[in-house]
Design a protein around this motif. Structure first.
Motif, PDB file in Angstrom:
ATOM      1  N   GLU A   1       0.852  -1.183   0.000  1.00 16.42           N
ATOM      2  CA  GLU A   1       0.000   0.000   0.000  1.00 16.42           C
ATOM      3  C   GLU A   1       0.889   1.234   0.000  1.00 16.42           C
ATOM      4  O   GLU A   1       1.654   1.471   0.931  1.00 16.42           O
ATOM      5  N   ILE A   2       0.802   1.986  -1.078  1.00 19.92           N
ATOM      6  CA  ILE A   2       1.652   3.158  -1.264  1.00 19.92           C
ATOM      7  C   ILE A   2       0.763   4.378  -1.426  1.00 19.92           C
ATOM      8  O   ILE A   2       0.125   4.561  -2.464  1.00 19.92           O
ATOM      9  N   SER A   3       0.691   5.182  -0.392  1.00 17.68           N
ATOM     10  CA  SER A   3      -0.091   6.417  -0.434  1.00 17.68           C
ATOM     11  C   SER A   3      -1.521   6.165  -0.924  1.00 17.68           C
ATOM     12  O   SER A   3      -2.042   6.876  -1.788  1.00 17.68           O
ATOM     13  N   GLY A   4      -2.122   5.094  -0.398  1.00 15.44           N
ATOM     14  CA  GLY A   4      -3.493   4.763  -0.755  1.00 15.44           C
ATOM     15  C   GLY A   4      -3.641   3.887  -1.987  1.00 15.44           C
ATOM     16  O   GLY A   4      -4.740   3.416  -2.291  1.00 15.44           O
ATOM     17  N   TRP A   5      -2.549   3.662  -2.731  1.00 18.01           N
ATOM     18  CA  TRP A   5      -2.589   2.810  -3.920  1.00 18.01           C
ATOM     19  C   TRP A   5      -2.028   1.446  -3.565  1.00 18.01           C
ATOM     20  O   TRP A   5      -0.969   1.333  -2.948  1.00 18.01           O
ATOM     21  N   HIS A   6      -2.720   0.382  -3.953  1.00 18.46           N
ATOM     22  CA  HIS A   6      -2.248  -0.973  -3.699  1.00 18.46           C
ATOM     23  C   HIS A   6      -1.454  -1.444  -4.917  1.00 18.46           C
ATOM     24  O   HIS A   6      -2.027  -1.846  -5.935  1.00 18.46           O
ATOM     25  N   ALA A   7      -0.148  -1.351  -4.808  1.00 13.07           N
ATOM     26  CA  ALA A   7       0.740  -1.716  -5.906  1.00 13.07           C
ATOM     27  C   ALA A   7       1.068  -3.204  -5.833  1.00 13.07           C
ATOM     28  O   ALA A   7       1.424  -3.722  -4.772  1.00 13.07           O
ATOM     29  N   ARG A   8       0.951  -3.883  -6.961  1.00 13.83           N
ATOM     30  CA  ARG A   8       1.324  -5.304  -7.052  1.00 13.83           C
ATOM     31  C   ARG A   8       2.715  -5.379  -7.681  1.00 13.83           C
ATOM     32  O   ARG A   8       2.884  -5.057  -8.846  1.00 13.83           O
TER      33      ARG A   8
ATOM     34  N   ILE B   1       6.137  -3.393 -11.759  1.00 16.41           N
ATOM     35  CA  ILE B   1       4.695  -3.258 -11.603  1.00 16.41           C
ATOM     36  C   ILE B   1       4.056  -3.213 -12.987  1.00 16.41           C
ATOM     37  O   ILE B   1       4.419  -2.376 -13.818  1.00 16.41           O
ATOM     38  N   PHE B   2       3.115  -4.127 -13.237  1.00 18.89           N
ATOM     39  CA  PHE B   2       2.416  -4.131 -14.521  1.00 18.89           C
ATOM     40  C   PHE B   2       1.117  -3.339 -14.384  1.00 18.89           C
ATOM     41  O   PHE B   2       0.307  -3.576 -13.491  1.00 18.89           O
ATOM     42  N   LEU B   3       0.949  -2.388 -15.292  1.00 16.56           N
ATOM     43  CA  LEU B   3      -0.221  -1.514 -15.304  1.00 16.56           C
ATOM     44  C   LEU B   3      -1.238  -2.002 -16.330  1.00 16.56           C
ATOM     45  O   LEU B   3      -0.902  -2.766 -17.241  1.00 16.56           O
ATOM     46  N   ASP B   4      -2.469  -1.527 -16.203  1.00 20.67           N
ATOM     47  CA  ASP B   4      -3.531  -1.900 -17.134  1.00 20.67           C
ATOM     48  C   ASP B   4      -3.570  -0.991 -18.354  1.00 20.67           C
ATOM     49  O   ASP B   4      -4.392  -1.212 -19.262  1.00 20.67           O
ATOM     50  N   GLU B   5      -2.718   0.018 -18.362  1.00 18.66           N
ATOM     51  CA  GLU B   5      -2.672   0.929 -19.500  1.00 18.66           C
ATOM     52  C   GLU B   5      -1.248   1.459 -19.660  1.00 18.66           C
ATOM     53  O   GLU B   5      -0.397   1.259 -18.804  1.00 18.66           O
TER      54      GLU B   5
END
Length: 279
Positions: A143-150, A163-167
Motif C-alpha cells: 500500500e503506497i499512499s493509498g494505492w495498492h501496488a502489485r 509493476i504491470f499496469l492496465d494501461e
C-alpha cells in the motif's frame, strides 16, 4: 587544483559521465558524482562510470548514482563503457569481460549495437534483497499512499520492483510513487521501480524510477527485469522489445538461462573539469 578528462555518453538518453582511470586517478568519486552529475551546476548525468584495470577480467567498471551512492550494475552504462573501450582501441576483443559489483559482465559488439550477457536473473528474496519469506517475491501487495501496488521483485545484479499496469504508463504518476517504493522499508538496499504495460507477446512499454537517480529515459537492467517478470508470468514470449522513453532495447531470455540485452550506445562529447583534489 588538477584536471580530470571525461567523456559524456548515453544509452537511449540514460546519460553518463565516463572517466578513464587507467592513466588518471579520481579521488572521492562519490563527491565527484554528486557535484558533476548535477544538471544545473555540473556536467549533468544520471550516473558516473569509472574505468579501471582489473585483475580478474579485461577491465573493471565502478558506477556511482547522481546522489553519490555506488551501485552494482547498469545495463545502459556497460554498453557505453564497452563502446568507449572499442572506440579507443583499448583491446581488440569483440567480447569483453568487465568486472562489476554484480560479477563479470560480458558485452559483445553486434554491428553498431552492443549486446550484453546480463547473466541469470535472481529471484531469491534474500539475494535481491527484499524482506519477505519464500522462494520468490512476485505479486506482493504494497500500500503506497493509498494505492495498492502489485510488485514483482527480481535482481539483475541490482534490485528491481516491476509493476504491470492496465494501461500505457505515459500519464502514470511515476514521480509520485517511484520514490515511495524505492525507499519502502521492505527493500533494505532500496530498489529500482519499473512501471510497465504489456502491449502484446513481443512488446512492453516501460517507465523507470532509478534508485538514487530518479526517473531516467532508460534503464537496461530495468528492461531486463521487466521482460523477465513478464516472461515468468506468461505475458510474453522469451524475446521482447522493451519501449522506453529514450528508445528501444531487445531483451532475450536464451536457452542457456542468461538474459541478453541489445541496444545502442552513443558518445556525445569530451571535456575536462578542474577538481580540487586528484591523485
Amino acid at each position: 587544483m588538477g584536471k580530470i578528462n571525461f567523456v559524456k555518453m548515453h544509452g537511449l538518453g540514460n546519460d553518463f559521465i565516463l572517466i578513464d582511470c587507467l592513466n588518471q586517478e579520481l579521488t572521492e568519486p562519490s563527491q565527484f558524482a554528486i557535484k558533476y552529475c548535477n544538471r544545473r551546476f555540473g556536467i549533468g548525468a544520471d550516473q558516473l562510470l569509472l574505468l579501471y584495470p582489473s585483475k580478474i577480467a579485461d577491465f573493471k567498471m565502478r558506477i556511482f548514482n547522481a546522489d553519490g551512492s555506488e551501485v552494482e550494475m547498469c545495463g545502459n552504462g556497460i554498453r557505453c563503457f564497452a563502446k568507449y573501450i572499442w572506440d579507443r582501441k583499448l583491446t581488440d576483443k569483440e567480447i569483453l569481460e568487465v568486472e562489476t559489483l554484480a560479477g563479470i559482465i560480458k558485452p559483445r559488439k553486434i554491428g553498431e549495437l552492443v549486446q550484453v550477457d546480463m547473466g541469470e536473473p535472481e529471484f531469491s528474496p534474500s539475494k535481491i534483497p527484499v524482506d519477505i519469506e519464500g522462494e520468490k517475491a512476485f505479486d506482493l501487495i504494497l500500500e503506497i499512499s493509498g494505492w495498492h501496488a502489485r510488485i514483482n521483485c527480481i535482481s539483475m545484479g541490482n534490485p528491481h520492483a516491476v509493476i504491470f499496469l492496465d494501461e500505457e504508463p505515459k500519464y502514470f504518476a511515476v514521480t509520485k510513487y517511484g520514490p515511495l517504493i524505492e525507499n519502502h522499508p521492505i527493500f533494505p538496499k532500496k530498489t529500482n521501480v519499473e512501471f510497465a504495460y504489456v502491449k502484446n507477446s513481443h512488446e512492453i512499454t516501460m517507465r523507470v524510477w532509478e534508485r538514487g537517480a530518479g526517473e531516467t529515459l532508460a534503464c537496461g537492467t530495468g528492461a531486463c527485469a521487466t521482460a523477465v517478470a513478464a516472461m515468468v508470468k506468461g505475458l510474453t514470449e522469451k524475446k521482447v522489445t522493451v519501449h522506453l522513453l529514450g528508445g528501444d532495447l531487445l531483451i532475450e531470455w536464451a536457452e542457456d538461462g542468461h538474459i541478453y540485452m541489445t541496444g545502442p550506445a552513443e558518445e556525445v562529447f569530451e571535456g575536462t573539469v578542474k577538481v580540487p583534489q586528484i591523485g
